[in-house]
Write a protein that holds these residues in place. Structure first.
Motif, PDB file in Angstrom:
ATOM      1  N   PRO A  18       0.916  -1.184   0.022  1.00 47.72           N
ATOM      2  CA  PRO A  18       0.039   0.132  -0.016  1.00 47.72           C
ATOM      3  C   PRO A  18       0.835   1.270   0.005  1.00 47.72           C
ATOM      4  O   PRO A  18       0.059   2.318  -0.056  1.00 47.72           O
ATOM      5  N   HIS A  19       2.217   1.109   0.271  1.00 51.08           N
ATOM      6  CA  HIS A  19       3.082   2.328   0.197  1.00 51.08           C
ATOM      7  C   HIS A  19       3.336   2.682  -1.041  1.00 51.08           C
ATOM      8  O   HIS A  19       3.760   3.878  -1.461  1.00 51.08           O
ATOM      9  N   GLU A  20       2.933   2.307  -2.224  1.00 51.27           N
ATOM     10  CA  GLU A  20       3.288   2.425  -3.361  1.00 51.27           C
ATOM     11  C   GLU A  20       1.777   2.774  -4.168  1.00 51.27           C
ATOM     12  O   GLU A  20       0.892   1.823  -4.560  1.00 51.27           O
ATOM     13  N   VAL A  21       1.261   3.955  -4.063  1.00 54.44           N
ATOM     14  CA  VAL A  21      -0.042   4.414  -4.412  1.00 54.44           C
ATOM     15  C   VAL A  21      -0.161   5.124  -5.865  1.00 54.44           C
ATOM     16  O   VAL A  21       0.671   6.242  -6.220  1.00 54.44           O
ATOM     17  N   GLU A  22      -0.330   4.356  -6.820  1.00 53.57           N
ATOM     18  CA  GLU A  22      -0.472   4.829  -8.225  1.00 53.57           C
ATOM     19  C   GLU A  22      -1.876   5.255  -8.470  1.00 53.57           C
ATOM     20  O   GLU A  22      -2.678   5.177  -7.534  1.00 53.57           O
ATOM     21  N   ASN A  23      -2.168   5.940  -9.624  1.00 52.48           N
ATOM     22  CA  ASN A  23      -3.269   6.378 -10.080  1.00 52.48           C
ATOM     23  C   ASN A  23      -3.915   4.552 -10.664  1.00 52.48           C
ATOM     24  O   ASN A  23      -3.887   4.401 -11.664  1.00 52.48           O
ATOM     25  N   ALA A  24      -4.419   3.929  -9.482  1.00 52.77           N
ATOM     26  CA  ALA A  24      -4.910   2.662  -9.843  1.00 52.77           C
ATOM     27  C   ALA A  24      -6.612   2.393  -9.813  1.00 52.77           C
ATOM     28  O   ALA A  24      -6.993   3.048  -8.662  1.00 52.77           O
ATOM     29  N   THR A  25      -7.000   1.700 -10.449  1.00 55.08           N
ATOM     30  CA  THR A  25      -8.490   1.374 -10.132  1.00 55.08           C
ATOM     31  C   THR A  25      -8.636   0.072 -10.208  1.00 55.08           C
ATOM     32  O   THR A  25      -8.171  -0.787 -10.965  1.00 55.08           O
ATOM     33  N   TRP A  26      -9.624  -0.510  -9.094  1.00 58.96           N
ATOM     34  CA  TRP A  26      -9.910  -1.726  -8.805  1.00 58.96           C
ATOM     35  C   TRP A  26     -10.940  -2.038  -9.740  1.00 58.96           C
ATOM     36  O   TRP A  26     -11.560  -1.230 -10.450  1.00 58.96           O
ATOM     37  N   MET A  27     -11.257  -3.157  -9.916  1.00 58.87           N
ATOM     38  CA  MET A  27     -12.373  -3.966 -10.446  1.00 58.87           C
ATOM     39  C   MET A  27     -13.657  -3.047 -10.399  1.00 58.87           C
ATOM     40  O   MET A  27     -14.171  -2.635  -9.432  1.00 58.87           O
ATOM     41  N   LEU A  28     -14.328  -2.716 -11.625  1.00 54.60           N
ATOM     42  CA  LEU A  28     -15.555  -2.154 -11.552  1.00 54.60           C
ATOM     43  C   LEU A  28     -16.703  -3.112 -11.176  1.00 54.60           C
ATOM     44  O   LEU A  28     -16.884  -4.311 -11.780  1.00 54.60           O
TER      45      LEU A  28
ATOM     46  N   CYS B 174     -22.769   1.686 -10.819  1.00 56.73           N
ATOM     47  CA  CYS B 174     -21.379   1.450 -10.930  1.00 56.73           C
ATOM     48  C   CYS B 174     -20.670   1.447  -9.878  1.00 56.73           C
ATOM     49  O   CYS B 174     -20.801   2.993  -9.487  1.00 56.73           O
ATOM     50  N   LEU B 175     -20.116   0.820  -9.197  1.00 59.86           N
ATOM     51  CA  LEU B 175     -19.382   1.150  -8.023  1.00 59.86           C
ATOM     52  C   LEU B 175     -17.781   1.253  -8.151  1.00 59.86           C
ATOM     53  O   LEU B 175     -17.161   0.258  -8.830  1.00 59.86           O
TER      54      LEU B 175
END
Length: 336
Positions: free
Chosen positions: A219-229, A240-241
């Motif tokens: 968790p210390h590497e925070v990118e612009n990341a998107t989890w599953m829709l 949509c969540l």
């Protein structure tokens, strides 16, 4: 050669006008008003009408309706402003220099005409004055929606059933990289894996309550990341969540929010809540789902959802702070 004109060295390909496939009107049809004759003026491939005057308002290059300023070459060939910039000041019909000539007569005629909405093939049967048509189309309820998938810049548009089918068929990616996963409980246990930063899976769920568990090993590497829709079928509508990690200024944060697959006026009929917590502490967010008319980035940047700072997210995850383990529960309900 027209006075003051010069030939361009290279011809620009011009698009042929769409042939008029309409038949001559009968005697009874000839009494229809100009307003009615405007119906079906705009087709998907260009402009068509029983009245040839409407064909004057089709750009010879893009075939779209021309809005002022209407440009013309010294020989009277017209085109829209966007295409004028594309053809490098060269008329695509006669190859003369375009210059900066306005077709004021055609702009004046436009004030007396009415045109159908460009989305008439999607169900809009209204017609509008020339200068009101563009404003209507920006808010027409029949205009297609953009794909709500946030994992990439998806260009697919369509109505809601089309987008749901598209999400199932085109965004069910099977390329697990081991970075994330989310597990969901809906009265039974299901484990859904997250599929990387660029390729994401879409999960379909029936019901108005949910229990999500988001996990990230570092968790210390925070990118612009998107989890599953996750797409919910609730009250006969689709929601949509979204859940993702990004930086708010220099601060790493996580955010969860809900979007409604429909227009904003209908989205306001619903409410939703999100809750996250541990160690006898919790955060609760309650709000109205945003319409997918608002882009994913617009909703995210407005912070209209549950925002969790990384330190607090790690506190909710456990004492070792080595892995993100957030359990987010939610509920959707309808305003009576």
């Amino acid at each position: 050669m027209a006075p003051g004109g010069s030939f361009c060295e290279k011809a620009v390909e011009s698009h042929p006008s769409v042939p008029d496939t309409s038949t001559s009107p009968t005697k009874s049809e000839s009494n229809t008003t100009t307003k009615k004759s405007a119906v079906n003026v705009l087709g998907k491939c260009g402009i068509r009408s029983n009245n040839g005057v409407y064909e004057l308002f089709g750009c010879s290059i893009c075939a779209n309706l021309i809005y002022p300023p209407i440009h013309q070459c010294p020989n009277g060939h017209t085109l829209c402003s966007n295409c004028k910039n594309r053809v490098l000041n060269c008329c695509p019909t006669c190859r003369h220099d375009l210059g900066n000539i306005r077709c004021l007569a055609l702009e004046k005629v436009a004030e007396s005409l009415e045109f159908p909405c460009r989305y008439q093939n999607l169900g809009c049967l209204d017609i509008f004055p020339y200068y009101g048509k563009l404003k209507h189309e920006q808010n027409c309820k029949f205009r297609p929606y953009n794909c709500p998938y946030a994992g990439s810049e998806c260009s697919v548009t369509g109505d809601i059933p089309t987008l749901v089918a598209h999400l199932k068929d085109d965004h069910m990616v099977d390329m697990h990289d081991g970075s994330f996963y989310a597990s969901m409980t809906y009265g039974y246990c299901v484990v859904i894996k997250h599929y990387g930063l660029k390729d994401h899976m879409v999960d379909m769920h029936d019901g108005c309550t949910f229990n999500h568990r988001y996990v990230k090993s570092n968790p210390h590497e925070v990118e612009n990341a998107t989890w599953m829709l996750t797409v919910f079928n609730c009250f006969g509508r689709k929601f949509c969540l979204h859940f993702e990690a990004f930086h708010l200024g220099k601060a790493p944060v996580y955010m969860a929010f809900l979007r409604f697959m429909g227009d904003d006026n209908e989205a306001k009929r619903f409410n939703y809540s999100l809750e996250v917590g541990a160690n006898r502490r919790k955060l609760i967010w309650q709000g109205i789902p945003r319409s997918i008319r608002d882009s994913h980035r617009k909703v995210r940047d407005s912070l209209d959802g549950l925002v969790i700072q990384r330190n607090l997210a790690l506190y909710f995850s456990g004492c070792d702070r080595r892995e993100l383990k957030l359990r987010i529960t939610g509920h959707i309900w309808k305003e009576e």
